[in-house]
Enzyme design. Structure first.
Site, short mmCIF file in Angstrom:
data_model
loop_
_atom_site.label_atom_id
_atom_site.label_comp_id
_atom_site.label_asym_id
_atom_site.label_seq_id
_atom_site.Cartn_x
_atom_site.Cartn_y
_atom_site.Cartn_z
CB SER A 80 40.84 -68.19 40.98
OG SER A 80 39.72 -68.55 40.29
CE LYS A 83 37.62 -66.44 39.92
NZ LYS A 83 37.15 -67.35 40.41
CE1 TYR A 205 36.71 -64.95 36.05
CE2 TYR A 205 35.93 -66.41 34.35
CZ TYR A 205 36.38 -66.06 35.74
OH TYR A 205 36.72 -67.17 36.60
CE1 TYR A 257 38.83 -71.70 43.12
CE2 TYR A 257 40.93 -72.50 44.01
CZ TYR A 257 40.21 -71.78 42.94
OH TYR A 257 40.95 -71.41 41.88
CB VAL A 275 42.57 -74.18 38.82
CG1 VAL A 275 41.18 -74.23 39.52
CG2 VAL A 275 42.47 -73.18 37.51
N1 GLU Z 1 39.22 -69.64 34.65
C1 GLU Z 1 38.60 -70.52 35.44
C2 GLU Z 1 36.95 -70.45 35.38
O1 GLU Z 1 36.69 -69.33 35.18
C3 GLU Z 1 38.80 -70.04 37.00
C4 GLU Z 1 39.86 -71.05 37.61
C5 GLU Z 1 40.21 -70.85 38.62
O2 GLU Z 1 39.23 -70.98 39.79
O3 GLU Z 1 41.60 -70.74 39.23
O4 GLU Z 1 36.51 -71.51 35.67
#
Ligand code: GLU
Length: 342
Positions: A80, A83, A205, A257, A275
């Protein structure tokens, strides 16, 4: 890099070894390496392979000093954390107004993978939750999927100063199990918030989440933002300076988060976690911090990473809204690490 550049970076590395700040980092590394709480992410088998004891802390200053302790070269998937940076690229591709019409900047207080859109506008809440990140990936320009991915990888290289690979097994696992993400993408398509290239955008993504980085890269990503968008070592511009504040702002309000509010209150440093166990934290004009330790708390944030950032914030008064005299003066502690002293 020029020979002079090489020499400066060598002098900077040597200086960083002798600075009191390095001893400080060694101390907090020792303090938290025995912390054994938390659980390594296991929603796909590849992530469950991470060893709970892996632990690295790296700090980079805007003048290019690099301080590292522990497992700072060990590669893991950025997840994440990507992002925030892809959001910056989308802003460069389309400008603030258009991106904002597709992705809001409102914290949700909901889990990162919740299937929820703003009822009034149908926009995903922010670029840090999965729905918003998928809508953001959709905005990345390129003739085809290869070019879009290449542009993302080139962007990460500008920030970190080195090439990045994708962990293909992680990408394929994310792709074959990512039903929730697919559901979100179709929900957004239903409301006309994303283009109909759903499979291509989801691949992009999942690929961005599978980019391999280390703690040093995370510190460099943060230090580049802290330095107004210019990599402190290569001096290359990674992002238009006008968008740096947008990226840092969403990190501050939405980056950790559904613990983002508590993080803002307690640590007060804009940050983004993933994560895979990474945290990248930006102290504007002062520091870029990268931590890596796979065991996560229930919200998905690296436990040792949280502790390290809490200590740095408290000990050096790095909370953005701190007005009290800090316990330690950062400039003094970095002294001896300044290349001009050599
Ligand atoms: N690749 C994860 C997903 O799309 C996101 C992981 C994260 O939150 O670091 O569920």
């Amino acid at each position: 890099m020029s020979n002079l550049g090489d020499l400066q970076s060598l002098a900077s590395s040597i200086a960083a070894v002798t600075s009191p700040f390095r001893n400080y980092l060694n101390d907090i590394y020792e303090k938290y390496r025995s912390l054994n709480d938390g659980v390594v992410a296991d929603y796909i088998p590849e992530l469950a392979l991470a060893k709970p004891e892996w632990f690295g802390i790296c700090v980079v200053t805007p003048d290019g000093q690099i301080f590292e302790v522990g497992d700072c070269d060990k590669l893991f998937t950025i997840q994440s954390i990507s992002k925030a940076f892809v959001y910056g690229l989308a802003l460069e591709d389309h400008g603030r107004e258009y991106v904002n019409s597709k992705v809001s900047v409102e914290p949700t207080g909901e889990a990162f993978n919740s299937i929820v859109l703003d009822e009034a506008t149908n926009r995903p809440y922010n670029p840090m939750v999965n729905a918003g990140a998928i809508a953001t990936a959709d905005l990345i320009k390129g003739q085809n999927s290869t070019e879009r991915l290449k542009r993302m990888l080139a962007m990460f290289k500008r920030y970190t100063g080195r090439e990045h690979d994708i962990n293909v097994p992680v990408f394929l696992s994310e792709k074959s199990t990512g039903y929730r993400n697919k559901a979100m993408a179709y929900l957004m398509l239903n409301f006309g918030m994303v283009s109909n290239k759903i499979d291509e955008t989801l691949d992009l993504y999942f690929q961005q989440c599978s980019i391999l980085v280390n703690a040093k890269d995370l510190a460099m990503l943060a230090a580049t933002l802290a330095n107004g968008g210019i990599n402190p070592v290569t001096k290359e511009r990674a992002i238009d300076e006008h968008y740096v504040q947008d990226v840092i702002s969403v990190m501050f309000t939405c980056g950790m988060y559904d613990a983002s509010g508590e993080w803002a209150y307690r640590v007060g440093i804009p940050a983004k976690s993933g994560v895979g166990g990474g945290i990248t934290a930006v102290v504007p004009s002062q520091l870029g911090i990268g931590t890596f330790s796979p065991p996560l708390d229930t919200k998905g944030n690296s436990l040792r990473g949280i502790k390290v950032c809490e200590d740095l914030s408290k000990d050096f008064g790095l909370h953005l809204f701190n007005v009290a005299k800090p316990e330690r003066d950062l400039k003094e502690w970095l002294e001896g690490g300044n290349i001009n002293d050599w």
